[in-house]
Structure formats: structure tokens, C-alpha cells
Design a protein around this motif. Structure first.
Motif, short mmCIF file in Angstrom:
data_model
loop_
_atom_site.label_atom_id
_atom_site.label_comp_id
_atom_site.label_asym_id
_atom_site.label_seq_id
_atom_site.Cartn_x
_atom_site.Cartn_y
_atom_site.Cartn_z
N GLY A 166 7.48 -8.39 -1.04
CA GLY A 166 6.89 -7.88 -2.28
C GLY A 166 5.65 -8.63 -2.71
O GLY A 166 4.93 -8.16 -3.60
N ASP A 167 5.39 -9.79 -2.11
CA ASP A 167 4.20 -10.57 -2.44
C ASP A 167 3.02 -10.24 -1.54
O ASP A 167 1.94 -10.80 -1.70
CB ASP A 167 4.49 -12.07 -2.34
N ILE A 168 3.22 -9.35 -0.57
CA ILE A 168 2.16 -9.02 0.37
C ILE A 168 1.41 -7.78 -0.11
O ILE A 168 2.01 -6.74 -0.40
CB ILE A 168 2.74 -8.79 1.79
N ALA A 169 0.09 -7.90 -0.22
CA ALA A 169 -0.75 -6.80 -0.70
C ALA A 169 -1.02 -5.78 0.39
O ALA A 169 -0.95 -4.57 0.15
CB ALA A 169 -2.07 -7.34 -1.24
N TRP A 170 -1.35 -6.26 1.58
CA TRP A 170 -1.62 -5.36 2.69
C TRP A 170 -1.49 -6.09 4.02
O TRP A 170 -1.58 -7.32 4.09
CB TRP A 170 -3.01 -4.72 2.60
N PHE A 171 -1.23 -5.29 5.06
CA PHE A 171 -1.20 -5.77 6.44
C PHE A 171 -2.40 -5.15 7.16
O PHE A 171 -2.73 -3.99 6.94
CB PHE A 171 0.08 -5.35 7.15
N TYR A 172 -3.00 -5.93 8.05
CA TYR A 172 -4.20 -5.48 8.76
C TYR A 172 -4.11 -5.91 10.22
O TYR A 172 -3.70 -7.04 10.51
CB TYR A 172 -5.43 -6.08 8.11
N THR A 173 -4.47 -5.02 11.13
CA THR A 173 -4.46 -5.38 12.54
C THR A 173 -5.83 -5.22 13.16
O THR A 173 -6.56 -4.26 12.88
CB THR A 173 -3.43 -4.52 13.32
N THR A 174 -6.19 -6.16 13.99
CA THR A 174 -7.42 -6.10 14.77
C THR A 174 -7.21 -6.93 16.02
O THR A 174 -6.60 -8.02 15.97
CB THR A 174 -8.64 -6.62 13.97
#
Length: 259
Positions: A166-174
Motif C-alpha cells: 500500500g506504500d508503493i505508488a507505481w511499478f516500472y519496468t525497463t
């Protein structure tokens, strides 16, 4: 035997892969359409109740769980579920004559599921299909399982830190590396793919925006209209790359935001 298949899957790449796999297995298979979520599926099935022979249906969709489709419209066709649920749930499907394909699936699994469909239709699918009220109860039971991930243990310098989902705003992959950005703008590397995260995160809180992003609802600050009927999602903390919602996923995103 000519067969019309409906695919209900909110991940475009997964849906296209399934479509190609089905047509490679049997050239007589035609995909009637691909639907991204609950709302789109209910609308299509109400307008085209007899326009498919078989349904491949993901359990967790961008705008809810697939059991909601059964609550809103009758489904006469056999359903093969695409799922990442545990063995107990999978055995429940199997005992009740509803087949499943476990993600990530392969041609052998798809072929096995299609063979089961042919056996059912050969003996009369209407007699062998699970009654809808029983199927609905089964799916509701699956919904009640505490299956969503609550936290992540992440590497930070020479430590392991617990980070609440719940503390994570977004996940991003590269470059095949996934990072999680917290609401306090701290970045951590996550040892999972976005596809795995999508199955483990609560779909009421997190949305798969595109191939690169999964976003949490409370991180979204505003949404702007973008070129070619897409949407631009602005978050806090902000992302380095644009978080765009494709035209095809806009209805599912709006339904998720309005939930």
C-alpha cells in the motif's frame, strides 16, 4: 470443426499470444473478439449471447474479478479459466468440470484444454457444464481467499527492508528490471515481473496501465487527454517516462477509477 472463441483478458500481449497459440493449434479456430474487462464482457455477451462456442477468461481483470460477469449476465458456453490461483482452487475447478490454464501457459496446456472442450461438446456441453449458480459460488469463494500480496522484502544497500504494498505508488519496468517507487519517492528493485505483480496485487488498488507501468489508485493526481484517444496519467511521485493508457484500455481504466 469450426470454432468461435471469445477471449476475456486485460493484458493485450497475453491475449494476442493466446490468440496466435489457438490458431496455431487449430486453423479452424476463429477468435470472435478480445475483451479487456468485466464491463466490456457483460456488454458484449448481452448483445452476442450465441456468437461464440467457448470462452477463455482471466480471473483477475483490470476492473474487477470475472465472477462479476456471471452476476450480470447468463453465460451458456463452457469457460476455460486463465488463472494463477493455488492448487486447491485449481482442483476445485477441475472437479466441477471447469477447466483452467495456469499462467504462464504453453501450447500443450492450451491443447489439453481444447481437447477437454471437444469431449464435453461431444457428450453434450449443456449437460456437462457446471450450473451457473454453482460456478458463481465457486468464484466468490476464490475471491474470499487472502491471495493479495501485502508487502515486499527488498534489498537496500546491505539490508533487507519490508515495504508495504500500500506504500508503493507505481511499478516500472525497463531492460527487464522492475522498480517500485513508494509514495515517499523511494526507489527499490523488485525481483518479479510486471505480469507476476499483476497477479499478486489487489486489482481494486492497482491497475496495469501499459507494458511498463502498474499504478496505485492513490498515487494518481490527474488524468489528461492525449494524442490518438489515449490518456496521460500524472502521479505523485511523478514518473520519468509518460504513463499512457492506450485507446483499447481506456474503458477498463475509467471503470476502475469509478469503482
Amino acid at each position: 470443426m469450426f470454432m468461435q472463441v471469445l477471449i476475456i483478458e486485460d493484458e493485450p500481449v497475453t491475449a494476442r499470444n493466446l490468440q496466435h497459440m489457438l490458431q496455431d493449434i487449430d486453423t479452424a479456430i476463429t477468435v470472435a473478439t478480445i475483451l479487456p474487462g468485466v464491463a466490456a464482457s457483460v456488454s458484449w455477451l448481452q448483445q452476442h449471447p450465441h456468437d461464440c462456442d467457448l470462452i477463455f477468461m482471466d480471473i483477475r481483470l483490470a476492473d474487477g474479478l470475472s465472477f462479476e460477469i456471471f452476476e450480470q449476465t447468463p453465460i451458456a458456453q463452457p469457460v476455460i479459466f486463465v488463472t494463477a490461483y493455488n492448487d486447491y482452487a485449481l482442483q476445485a475447478f477441475k472437479r466441477n468440470g471447469i477447466d483452467y490454464v495456469l499462467k504462464p501457459y504453453d501450447a500443450e496446456e492450451i491443447g489439453r484444454a481444447l481437447q477437454k472442450y471437444r469431449q464435453l461438446t461431444g457428450a453434450g456441453a449443456a449437460k456437462n457444464a457446471l450450473p451457473q449458480d454453482q460456478l458463481l459460488q465457486l468464484l466468490k469463494g476464490l475471491q474470499e481467499q487472502p491471495a493479495y500480496r501485502q508487502s515486499f522484502l527488498v534489498h537496500f544497500r546491505e539490508k533487507l527492508l519490508p515495504v508495504k504494498a500500500g506504500d508503493i505508488a507505481w511499478f516500472y519496468t525497463t531492460n527487464e528490471v522492475v522498480q517500485a517507487c513508494t509514495l515517499e519517492h523511494k526507489l527499490y528493485t523488485i525481483d518479479l515481473t510486471l505480469e507476476q505483480l499483476q497477479q499478486q496485487l489487489d486489482p481494486q488498488l492497482f491497475f496495469r496501465a501499459n507494458r511498463q507501468f502498474i499504478v496505485q489508485r492513490k498515487a494518481i493526481q490527474e488524468v489528461d487527454f492525449f494524442f490518438n484517444s489515449r490518456l496521460l496519467v500524472k502521479t505523485l511521485p511523478p514518473t520519468h517516462d509518460k504513463m499512457l493508457i492506450s485507446k483499447a484500455r481506456v474503458p477498463a481504466f475509467k471503470a476502475w477509477m469509478n469503482a
